[in-house]
Scaffold this active site. Structure first.
Site, PDB file in Angstrom:
ATOM      1  N   TYR A 158       0.820  -1.209   0.000  1.00  0.00           N
ATOM      2  CA  TYR A 158       0.000   0.000   0.000  1.00  0.00           C
ATOM      3  C   TYR A 158       0.855   1.261   0.000  1.00  0.00           C
ATOM      4  O   TYR A 158       0.618   2.193  -0.772  1.00  0.00           O
ATOM      5  CB  TYR A 158      -0.911  -0.034   1.227  1.00  0.00           C
ATOM      6  CG  TYR A 158      -1.828   1.146   1.382  1.00  0.00           C
ATOM      7  CD1 TYR A 158      -2.927   1.311   0.545  1.00  0.00           C
ATOM      8  CD2 TYR A 158      -1.606   2.096   2.379  1.00  0.00           C
ATOM      9  CE1 TYR A 158      -3.791   2.388   0.702  1.00  0.00           C
ATOM     10  CE2 TYR A 158      -2.461   3.175   2.547  1.00  0.00           C
ATOM     11  CZ  TYR A 158      -3.546   3.315   1.703  1.00  0.00           C
ATOM     12  OH  TYR A 158      -4.392   4.394   1.849  1.00  0.00           O
ATOM     13  N   LYS A 162       1.001   4.089  -2.958  1.00  0.00           N
ATOM     14  CA  LYS A 162       0.642   5.480  -2.714  1.00  0.00           C
ATOM     15  C   LYS A 162       1.821   6.424  -2.950  1.00  0.00           C
ATOM     16  O   LYS A 162       1.633   7.559  -3.405  1.00  0.00           O
ATOM     17  CB  LYS A 162       0.109   5.636  -1.286  1.00  0.00           C
ATOM     18  CG  LYS A 162      -1.240   4.974  -1.061  1.00  0.00           C
ATOM     19  CD  LYS A 162      -2.313   5.483  -2.008  1.00  0.00           C
ATOM     20  CE  LYS A 162      -3.703   5.015  -1.621  1.00  0.00           C
ATOM     21  NZ  LYS A 162      -4.743   5.465  -2.584  1.00  0.00           N
TER      22      LYS A 162
END
Length: 305
Positions: A158, A162
């Site tokens: 993640y 991002k």
């Protein structure tokens, strides 16, 4: 104070059946934009559309998992078929597969990268092609995270996705500037199913669900609020008031809005003829390494702390 009016504009918001994505879709529609709601659950997507149209907005649903070029084309085509154009793309869709590095599988990594990073790429590519063809500019709002800015324990996939999204925003802002397409990343912080997994936030998310307001130390000190608190940033970035804003990472949550810095050198040192390993070791603690940078998302500071 400028009027934010998106009348006549069409937007696609990925992952907008619930949570932050739904809040973004509602905010865009409330300011006059027509919205393509996207989700992988048809019932959830249709309910989201009903909530928007019931409030006087314009919306349709497109049920497809994002990631592939075909899915991106479907979303753009749906906007054009229904509303005649595409002006705004918000790449919100995401999933979590949290594990520490030595326990994370290839499947855990690939699923998150596909839904966050690859889907942002494929959807932005399809949207930019349409916006360039229209010749009237447009807006890409990419959804980042504090994890992408600072890293977060257990979120290799993640955080990497991002961080990549923030880099895409900077890169595309340069590539699309001549077409008058702005590209920014937003960094929302809100009470969601995701933040409820953080122990320090969990009791407050639960209390909010039971109708209790969030305390000021969270709303102001931590910039932590509801999904709706984050939504105002999206119509602003899609409006004429933000035409000169591009390549930025903007945080929002609770009562707080903030501009994130871009990575930059903070200390430098020079050695005539270049550096040896020994010279770097000798200089590190008194020179370039004198201010090591922190990592991770700081835990909220409660009044008791």
């Amino acid at each position: 104070m400028p009027t934010i009016d998106l009348t006549g504009k069409a937007a696609v918001v990925t992952g907008s059946g619930r949570g932050l994505g739904l809040a973004y879709a509602h905010a865009l529609a409330a300011h006059g934009a027509s919205v393509v709601v996207n989700d992988i659950d048809e019932a959830v997507a249709e309910q989201a559309v009903k909530s928007i149209t019931g409030a006087g907005g314009s919306a349709v649903a497109e049920v497809v998992p994002v990631g592939s070029a075909e899915a991106a084309e479907r979303l753009v085509s749906r906007a054009v078929e229904e509303f005649g154009r595409l002006d705004v793309l918000v790449t919100n869709a995401g999933i979590l597969r949290d594990k520490v590095l030595w326990k994370m599988t290839d499947e855990d990594f690939d699923a998150v990268i596909t839904t966050h990073l690859r889907a942002t790429f494929t959807c932005a590519r399809a949207a930019s092609l349409r916006m360039r063809e229209q010749g009237e500019g447009g807006t890409l709002v990419l959804v980042g995270s504090p994890a992408g800015q600072r890293g977060n324990f257990g979120q290799t996939n993640y955080a990497a996705a991002k961080a990549g999204i923030a880099a895409m925003a900077r890169t595309w802002s340069m590539e699309l500037s001549r077409a008058n397409i702005t590209v920014n990343a937003i960094v929302p912080v809100a009470a969601t199913a995701m933040t409820e997994t953080i122990p320090a936030f969990a009791p407050y998310v639960e209390a909010l669900r039971n109708g209790e307001p969030l305390p000021d130390f969270l709303r102001k000190g931590e910039g932590f609020g509801t999904p709706e608190d984050c939504a105002a940033l999206v119509p602003f970035l899609a409006s004429d008031a933000a035409r000169g804003i591009t390549g930025q990472c903007v945080g929002i949550g609770g009562d707080k809005v903030a501009l994130w810095s871009h990575p930059q050198e903070i200390r430098t040192a020079y050695a005539d003829g270049g550096w040896t390993s020994e010279a770097i070791a000798d200089a590190w603690h008194t020179s370039i390494g004198a201010e090591p940078q922190s990592v991770g998302i700081p835990a909220p500071k409660t009044p008791e702390a």
